[in-house]
Scaffold this motif. Structure first.
Motif, PDB file in Angstrom:
ATOM      1  N   TYR A  57       3.232  43.578  52.707  1.00 61.34           N
ATOM      2  CA  TYR A  57       3.292  43.508  51.253  1.00 61.34           C
ATOM      3  C   TYR A  57       2.169  42.593  50.776  1.00 61.34           C
ATOM      4  O   TYR A  57       2.078  41.434  51.204  1.00 61.34           O
ATOM      5  CB  TYR A  57       4.634  42.958  50.776  1.00 61.34           C
ATOM      6  CG  TYR A  57       5.845  43.745  51.240  1.00 61.34           C
ATOM      7  CD1 TYR A  57       5.751  45.098  51.561  1.00 61.34           C
ATOM      8  CD2 TYR A  57       7.083  43.124  51.372  1.00 61.34           C
ATOM      9  CE1 TYR A  57       6.861  45.815  51.986  1.00 61.34           C
ATOM     10  CE2 TYR A  57       8.203  43.838  51.795  1.00 61.34           C
ATOM     11  CZ  TYR A  57       8.089  45.176  52.101  1.00 61.34           C
ATOM     12  OH  TYR A  57       9.180  45.884  52.520  1.00 61.34           O
ATOM     13  N   ALA A  58       1.315  43.097  49.900  1.00 63.90           N
ATOM     14  CA  ALA A  58       0.161  42.324  49.428  1.00 63.90           C
ATOM     15  C   ALA A  58       0.570  41.333  48.354  1.00 63.90           C
ATOM     16  O   ALA A  58       1.528  41.553  47.600  1.00 63.90           O
ATOM     17  CB  ALA A  58      -0.900  43.267  48.872  1.00 63.90           C
ATOM     18  N   LEU A  59      -0.163  40.223  48.287  1.00 71.31           N
ATOM     19  CA  LEU A  59       0.056  39.264  47.207  1.00 71.31           C
ATOM     20  C   LEU A  59      -0.182  39.953  45.868  1.00 71.31           C
ATOM     21  O   LEU A  59      -0.989  40.876  45.751  1.00 71.31           O
ATOM     22  CB  LEU A  59      -0.906  38.079  47.349  1.00 71.31           C
ATOM     23  CG  LEU A  59      -0.701  37.135  48.535  1.00 71.31           C
ATOM     24  CD1 LEU A  59      -1.869  36.153  48.623  1.00 71.31           C
ATOM     25  CD2 LEU A  59       0.613  36.374  48.406  1.00 71.31           C
ATOM     26  N   ASP A  60       0.518  39.495  44.853  1.00 70.51           N
ATOM     27  CA  ASP A  60       0.339  40.046  43.512  1.00 70.51           C
ATOM     28  C   ASP A  60       0.127  38.877  42.535  1.00 70.51           C
ATOM     29  O   ASP A  60       1.065  38.135  42.275  1.00 70.51           O
ATOM     30  CB  ASP A  60       1.572  40.859  43.105  1.00 70.51           C
ATOM     31  CG  ASP A  60       1.347  41.688  41.857  1.00 70.51           C
ATOM     32  OD1 ASP A  60       0.174  41.894  41.489  1.00 70.51           O
ATOM     33  OD2 ASP A  60       2.339  42.114  41.244  1.00 70.51           O
ATOM     34  N   PRO A  61      -1.091  38.679  42.007  1.00 72.39           N
ATOM     35  CA  PRO A  61      -2.284  39.508  42.164  1.00 72.39           C
ATOM     36  C   PRO A  61      -2.881  39.414  43.575  1.00 72.39           C
ATOM     37  O   PRO A  61      -2.706  38.424  44.274  1.00 72.39           O
ATOM     38  CB  PRO A  61      -3.252  38.927  41.122  1.00 72.39           C
ATOM     39  CG  PRO A  61      -2.795  37.521  40.930  1.00 72.39           C
ATOM     40  CD  PRO A  61      -1.313  37.534  41.088  1.00 72.39           C
TER      41      PRO A  61
ATOM     42  N   GLU B 257      -0.028  33.099  42.668  1.00 69.24           N
ATOM     43  CA  GLU B 257       0.811  33.021  41.476  1.00 69.24           C
ATOM     44  C   GLU B 257       2.181  32.483  41.881  1.00 69.24           C
ATOM     45  O   GLU B 257       2.664  32.749  42.984  1.00 69.24           O
ATOM     46  CB  GLU B 257       0.953  34.417  40.866  1.00 69.24           C
ATOM     47  CG  GLU B 257       1.553  34.430  39.474  1.00 69.24           C
ATOM     48  CD  GLU B 257       1.472  35.817  38.843  1.00 69.24           C
ATOM     49  OE1 GLU B 257       2.413  36.612  39.048  1.00 69.24           O
ATOM     50  OE2 GLU B 257       0.460  36.103  38.167  1.00 69.24           O
ATOM     51  N   ILE B 258       2.792  31.726  40.995  1.00 63.55           N
ATOM     52  CA  ILE B 258       4.141  31.220  41.251  1.00 63.55           C
ATOM     53  C   ILE B 258       5.019  31.584  40.063  1.00 63.55           C
ATOM     54  O   ILE B 258       4.589  31.500  38.908  1.00 63.55           O
ATOM     55  CB  ILE B 258       4.139  29.692  41.522  1.00 63.55           C
ATOM     56  CG1 ILE B 258       5.520  29.245  42.016  1.00 63.55           C
ATOM     57  CG2 ILE B 258       3.688  28.901  40.317  1.00 63.55           C
ATOM     58  CD1 ILE B 258       5.518  27.842  42.613  1.00 63.55           C
TER      59      ILE B 258
ATOM     60  N   ILE C 202       5.917  32.733  34.637  1.00 64.84           N
ATOM     61  CA  ILE C 202       4.749  32.517  35.483  1.00 64.84           C
ATOM     62  C   ILE C 202       4.096  31.191  35.110  1.00 64.84           C
ATOM     63  O   ILE C 202       3.841  30.913  33.931  1.00 64.84           O
ATOM     64  CB  ILE C 202       3.744  33.669  35.328  1.00 64.84           C
ATOM     65  CG1 ILE C 202       4.416  35.002  35.684  1.00 64.84           C
ATOM     66  CG2 ILE C 202       2.515  33.443  36.195  1.00 64.84           C
ATOM     67  CD1 ILE C 202       3.560  36.213  35.390  1.00 64.84           C
ATOM     68  N   GLY C 203       3.853  30.364  36.101  1.00 65.33           N
ATOM     69  CA  GLY C 203       3.260  29.058  35.842  1.00 65.33           C
ATOM     70  C   GLY C 203       2.192  28.715  36.857  1.00 65.33           C
ATOM     71  O   GLY C 203       1.709  29.568  37.601  1.00 65.33           O
TER      72      GLY C 203
END
Length: 259
Positions: free
Chosen positions: A131-135, A171-172, A201-202
């Motif tokens: 599963y790829a990071l998003d973004p 992203e977190i 999202i922060g």
């Protein structure tokens, strides 16, 4: 059927389900990032045999009989697991609140607390399940080292440069109600209904969001001693419900033979 038998049966079912949760927690006591779960119970509908009344100056609560117990849901303990140092550059954990969003091959956006990542054939940073990071973040072919800062900034050192080059930022995401997320296989979570609230999202290490720790994985937060105590309590509860069923059956048998 005898009401006592029905109530005792619900007790057996509840304690059996409780044991299933306990067994699952113990089985995952060494699973990276696992969060312990427990069932929540509530009393079943009470039968009103006689309504409350006030007569001749004396108040009466009437006659109300419980019908047992039911399971109303489960609760996940999202407390922090202990950091386990691996010194592997693509092992990432979150110290504090938050999730890392990743995307499945079918485009579904899901969330993880971190773990072991790899670089796939296309240079993308992906989970072990691909599963790829998003973004998405891609590592150049000539990268010699990958550095991930506390705020999620990802930098690489390439063979043709002595300086670090930024290639992206992790992203977190937080949710107002984490227990509203659906738990998926492999330690992933999915937002499927509005119960969890919207994605917030922060930036990691700011405004109450957790920070990223490179070279670490988060241990399971299962407390094995607590689970063993819960196991004993569940076993005792099951035994008591079984005895109640036996006693109720004996009483019915005595009553039938007396008629």
């Amino acid at each position: 059927m005898n009401g006592a038998l029905l109530s005792a049966q619900t007790g057996l079912e509840a304690q059996n389900l409780r044991m299933q949760f306990i067994s699952n927690n113990l089985a995952n006591s060494e699973t990276t990032g696992y969060k312990s779960t427990s069932p929540e119970f509530a009393a079943l509908m009470t039968l009103r045999v006689r309504e409350p009344s006030a007569s001749e100056g004396a108040a009466s609560g009437g006659l109300q009989v419980g019908t047992g117990v039911q399971t109303i849901g489960s609760v996940t303990d999202f407390s922090q697991g202990a950091p386990v140092e691996t010194k592997r550059s693509l092992d990432i954990m979150i110290n504090g609140d938050g999730f890392i969003p990743v995307v499945k091959e079918d485009g579904t956006r899901i969330f993880t607390r971190g773990g072991s990542f790899n670089i796939d054939a296309d240079g993308r940073i992906v989970t072990l399940e691909n599963y790829a990071l998003d973004p998405e973040i891609s590592v150049p072919d000539n990268a010699e080292a990958v550095m991930i800062a506390k705020d999620g900034v990802v930098e690489v050192k390439t063979a043709d440069s002595d300086e670090m080059t930024e290639i992206g930022q992790l992203e977190i995401v937080k949710f107002l109600n984490q227990n509203g997320l659906r738990i998926l296989e492999g330690g992933y979570y999915e937002k499927v209904v509005d119960a969890s609230g919207d994605e917030m999202i922060g930036t990691a290490d700011e405004d109450g969001y957790g920070s990223f720790m490179q070279g670490y994985k988060e241990a399971s937060n299962v407390n094995t001693i607590t689970e063993l105590v819960n196991m004993i309590n569940a076993q005792r509860g099951y035994e008591m419900s079984a005895k109640a069923m036996t006693a109720a059956g004996d009483m019915m048998s005595t009553l039938n033979n007396a008629v």
